[in-house]
Design a protein around this motif. Structure first.
Motif, PDB file in Angstrom:
ATOM      1  N   GLY A  68       0.843  -1.193   0.000  1.00  0.00           N
ATOM      2  CA  GLY A  68       0.000   0.000   0.000  1.00  0.00           C
ATOM      3  C   GLY A  68       0.879   1.245   0.000  1.00  0.00           C
ATOM      4  N   SER A  69       0.434   2.278  -0.722  1.00  0.00           N
ATOM      5  CA  SER A  69       1.321   3.430  -0.900  1.00  0.00           C
ATOM      6  C   SER A  69       1.415   4.294   0.356  1.00  0.00           C
ATOM      7  CB  SER A  69       0.866   4.267  -2.089  1.00  0.00           C
ATOM      8  OG  SER A  69      -0.486   4.618  -1.933  1.00  0.00           O
ATOM      9  N   GLY A  70       0.588   3.970   1.365  1.00  0.00           N
ATOM     10  CA  GLY A  70       0.729   4.683   2.637  1.00  0.00           C
ATOM     11  C   GLY A  70       1.622   3.944   3.618  1.00  0.00           C
ATOM     12  N   ASN A  71       2.041   2.715   3.257  1.00  0.00           N
ATOM     13  CA  ASN A  71       2.802   1.885   4.202  1.00  0.00           C
ATOM     14  C   ASN A  71       4.293   2.184   4.114  1.00  0.00           C
ATOM     15  OD1 ASN A  71       3.820  -0.027   5.926  1.00  0.00           O
ATOM     16  ND2 ASN A  71       3.309  -1.788   4.624  1.00  0.00           N
ATOM     17  N   ARG A 117       6.371   1.793   6.406  1.00  0.00           N
ATOM     18  CA  ARG A 117       7.188   0.820   7.123  1.00  0.00           C
ATOM     19  C   ARG A 117       7.841  -0.193   6.170  1.00  0.00           C
ATOM     20  NH1 ARG A 117       6.288  -3.355  12.012  1.00  0.00           N
ATOM     21  NH2 ARG A 117       8.515  -3.412  12.431  1.00  0.00           N
ATOM     22  N   SER A 118       7.083  -0.654   5.181  1.00  0.00           N
ATOM     23  CA  SER A 118       7.661  -1.649   4.277  1.00  0.00           C
ATOM     24  C   SER A 118       8.755  -1.037   3.399  1.00  0.00           C
ATOM     25  CB  SER A 118       6.576  -2.311   3.426  1.00  0.00           C
ATOM     26  OG  SER A 118       5.916  -1.354   2.630  1.00  0.00           O
ATOM     27  N   LEU A 119       8.702   0.278   3.216  1.00  0.00           N
ATOM     28  CA  LEU A 119       9.797   0.951   2.491  1.00  0.00           C
ATOM     29  C   LEU A 119      11.036   1.039   3.375  1.00  0.00           C
ATOM     30  CD1 LEU A 119      10.768   2.489  -0.040  1.00  0.00           C
ATOM     31  CD2 LEU A 119       9.820   4.576   0.957  1.00  0.00           C
ATOM     32  N   VAL A 120      10.789   1.271   4.661  1.00  0.00           N
ATOM     33  CA  VAL A 120      11.909   1.340   5.610  1.00  0.00           C
ATOM     34  C   VAL A 120      12.599  -0.022   5.725  1.00  0.00           C
ATOM     35  CG1 VAL A 120      12.425   1.610   8.080  1.00  0.00           C
ATOM     36  CG2 VAL A 120      11.024   3.310   6.889  1.00  0.00           C
ATOM     37  N   GLN A 121      11.815  -1.089   5.674  1.00  0.00           N
ATOM     38  CA  GLN A 121      12.396  -2.432   5.782  1.00  0.00           C
ATOM     39  C   GLN A 121      13.099  -2.868   4.498  1.00  0.00           C
ATOM     40  OE1 GLN A 121       8.752  -4.400   6.906  1.00  0.00           O
ATOM     41  NE2 GLN A 121       9.399  -4.562   9.047  1.00  0.00           N
ATOM     42  N   ALA A 122      12.836  -2.177   3.419  1.00  0.00           N
ATOM     43  CA  ALA A 122      13.381  -2.591   2.128  1.00  0.00           C
ATOM     44  C   ALA A 122      14.812  -2.075   1.941  1.00  0.00           C
ATOM     45  CB  ALA A 122      12.502  -2.058   1.001  1.00  0.00           C
ATOM     46  N   ASN A 123      15.607  -2.814   1.194  1.00  0.00           N
ATOM     47  CA  ASN A 123      16.893  -2.285   0.749  1.00  0.00           C
ATOM     48  C   ASN A 123      16.931  -2.165  -0.776  1.00  0.00           C
ATOM     49  OD1 ASN A 123      17.171  -4.926   0.027  1.00  0.00           O
ATOM     50  ND2 ASN A 123      19.007  -5.335   1.231  1.00  0.00           N
ATOM     51  N   ALA A 124      15.761  -2.364  -1.394  1.00  0.00           N
ATOM     52  CA  ALA A 124      15.707  -2.242  -2.860  1.00  0.00           C
ATOM     53  C   ALA A 124      14.282  -1.991  -3.313  1.00  0.00           C
ATOM     54  CB  ALA A 124      16.226  -3.516  -3.514  1.00  0.00           C
ATOM     55  N   LEU A 125      14.173  -1.416  -4.501  1.00  0.00           N
ATOM     56  CA  LEU A 125      12.882  -1.370  -5.184  1.00  0.00           C
ATOM     57  C   LEU A 125      13.005  -2.278  -6.404  1.00  0.00           C
ATOM     58  CD1 LEU A 125      12.001   2.457  -5.161  1.00  0.00           C
ATOM     59  CD2 LEU A 125      10.948   0.658  -3.781  1.00  0.00           C
ATOM     60  N   LEU A 126      12.111  -3.262  -6.493  1.00  0.00           N
ATOM     61  CA  LEU A 126      12.093  -4.115  -7.677  1.00  0.00           C
ATOM     62  C   LEU A 126      11.346  -3.359  -8.763  1.00  0.00           C
ATOM     63  CD1 LEU A 126      11.050  -7.529  -6.079  1.00  0.00           C
ATOM     64  CD2 LEU A 126      13.330  -6.478  -6.240  1.00  0.00           C
ATOM     65  N   VAL A 127      11.915  -3.348  -9.944  1.00  0.00           N
ATOM     66  CA  VAL A 127      11.262  -2.644 -11.045  1.00  0.00           C
ATOM     67  C   VAL A 127      10.570  -3.680 -11.929  1.00  0.00           C
ATOM     68  CG1 VAL A 127      11.556  -1.016 -12.930  1.00  0.00           C
ATOM     69  CG2 VAL A 127      13.081  -0.911 -10.946  1.00  0.00           C
ATOM     70  N   ILE A 128       9.236  -3.738 -11.820  1.00  0.00           N
ATOM     71  CA  ILE A 128       8.461  -4.691 -12.618  1.00  0.00           C
ATOM     72  C   ILE A 128       7.971  -3.939 -13.856  1.00  0.00           C
ATOM     73  CG2 ILE A 128       6.549  -6.340 -12.581  1.00  0.00           C
ATOM     74  CD1 ILE A 128       8.663  -6.797 -10.356  1.00  0.00           C
ATOM     75  N   PRO A 129       8.367  -4.398 -15.042  1.00  0.00           N
ATOM     76  CA  PRO A 129       8.032  -3.641 -16.256  1.00  0.00           C
ATOM     77  C   PRO A 129       6.521  -3.555 -16.486  1.00  0.00           C
ATOM     78  CG  PRO A 129       9.633  -5.394 -16.719  1.00  0.00           C
ATOM     79  CD  PRO A 129       9.131  -5.620 -15.333  1.00  0.00           C
TER      80      PRO A 129
END
Ligand code: AMP
Ligand code: MG
Length: 434
Positions: free
Chosen positions: A381-384, A386-398
């Motif tokens: 969810g774009s308001g979450n 926390r999951s961005l903080v836990q991430a060390n990458a953004l997967l780019v799905i075409p």
């Protein structure tokens, strides 16, 4: 025109259009110690040799190698000590034949000497400060010509091109330029980026929450991201959802002489109107629907000729919108040539659903037996935040991809250190309740 009627624009098309409005800023002379992280706007040719003079790489005795030929433990060569050369001083003109000069690391090697014998290979194995040089020294080891010397010009020769225009300056670059005596550098001027967050619900972090309100996240995200991208943030704070307040902030940005105005929130259909009308009253605004997730709505235009980007309000959308559009614009103004984040090819540990838009999914990447594995960090969810903080990458799905099976490979933008072990990583993020 309702935004709902506009076709979706591809991410690359939106990036290309937006970047076409930016170019490298003009240049300025900056003292070396204010240049970290900034971009060089000139080629640097060295005005000198490095090292500037031949010097010793050890504490020891400068000799003519011929004078100590054949020396070893059993047959030491004894030489009178004719000089003492600490670092930072000029040595005698010429080493007297058949003598040694005590010398410290970094001290100039006198003409005539072609090698240094370290103190360890002599009967004078002392290097305490203030220790007087001996009158004679026994040498227990033969020396090869040039041994333990750093010859003048070994690393850099006068006139050589040592650093190229458009490189961004790292700590080691600054030290190197310091050694070369470059006190001022021609750099691209740093972009000044104004930022305000709209929203009647927003409260700054240092004020208590009251019912119905939330603490502001985007101002903190965007100010830090602006700095990290190499620009100067101009903080205009939280702005109520009223045209007059938005206008005041925009005018404030103009008087501050900024190169770009960023706003957060108020760009979803409906809520958007007051920002649009204010910007359009004194400028021009396009409202793009970009084929991406998160961060589909993007407002781009000019306010009194200053580029304006309206980012979405949801914190993750705002972050991704900055990464995809604003960071490259800042880097372009900064004179950089390449705008892309570091990417890596990673293998999915789980099946991934997408909706056909180009998607930036929060994930953890860990190394296993030479390959990189990826697992999502939680709900997307774009308001979450926390999951961005836990991430060390953004997967780019075409775009056009609706699902990918476990084991599929995708590109990932690296946004932190790669974990060494997925097991601990997953346990940690699970135990956090996320
Ligand atoms: P809006 O684009 O104004 O409709 O906002 C979309 C969502 O993002 C709403 O849930 C807002 O409360 C939230 N939001 C907007 N601005 C911020 C902010 N600065 N920090 C955290 N959340 C925000
Ligand atoms: Mg709002």
């Amino acid at each position: 025109l309702s935004s709902g009627e506009q076709p979706l624009m591809s991410v690359s098309e939106a990036q290309k259009r937006l970047l076409s409005y930016f170019s490298p800023l003009n240049v300025e002379k900056v003292p070396l110690d204010h240049s970290a992280g900034r971009t060089l706007a000139e080629d640097i040719h060295s005005a000198m040799d490095l090292p500037p003079f031949s010097n010793s790489s050890m504490d020891g005795f400068a000799v003519r190698s011929a004078d100590v030929a054949g020396a070893d433990e059993a047959h030491p060569v004894t030489l009178p000590v004719s000089a003492d050369i600490p670092a930072g001083t000029i040595s005698m003109k010429q080493l007297l034949t058949g003598t040694a000069a005590r010398i410290m690391t970094g001290a100039p090697v006198p003409d005539g000497a072609d090698a240094v014998v370290p103190v360890e290979n002599t009967d004078f194995n002392y290097r305490e400060p203030g220790q007087e040089a001996p009158r004679t020294v026994k040498i227990f080891r033969a020396a090869r010509p040039n041994e333990f010397l750093r010859p003048k010009g070994q690393d850099v020769q006068q006139g050589e091109l040592v650093m190229e225009k458009d490189s961004s300056l790292r700590p080691q670059d600054l030290g190197f330029l310091g050694m070369l005596g470059v006190a001022k550098l021609l750099l691209y001027r740093q972009p000044r980026v104004a930022i305000f967050s709209t929203g009647d619900e927003l409260i700054p972090v240092d004020r208590p929450l009251v019912p119905g309100k939330i603490h502001d996240a985007n101002t903190y995200i965007l100010v830090a991201a602006i700095q990290e991208a190499g620009a100067l943030p101009i903080r205009l704070g939280i702005v109520p959802d009223r045209a007059v307040d938005v206008e005041t902030s925009l005018e404030h940005a103009v008087t501050q002489g900024v190169d770009l105005i960023l706003s957060s929130a108020g760009v979803s259909v409906g809520a958007f109107d007051f920002v649009r009308s204010v910007v359009e009253a004194r400028g021009k605004l396009d409202f793009w629907r970009v084929n991406m997730r998160p961060g589909k709505p993007l407002a781009f235009g000019h306010y009194r000729d200053i580029p304006f980007v309206g980012l979405p309000g949801n914190p993750v959308s705002s972050f991704v919108g900055f990464e995809v559009f604003v960071r490259p614009a800042i880097m372009k103004m900064n004179g950089q040539k390449a705008f892309a984040r570091k990417t890596a090819r990673v293998r999915l540990l789980e099946e991934i659903e997408s909706d056909g838009r180009e998607s930036y999914l929060r994930a953890v990447i860990a190394r296993k037996e030479g390959s990189l594995l990826a697992r999502l960090t939680g709900h997307q969810g774009s308001g979450n935040l926390r999951s961005l903080v836990q991430a060390n990458a953004l997967l780019v799905i075409p775009s056009a991809v609706k699902s990918l099976p476990a084991g599929a490979e995708v590109d990932a933008w690296l946004m932190g250190d790669i974990h060494e072990d997925m097991e601990t990583t997953v346990r940690q993020s699970n135990s956090g309740g996320g």
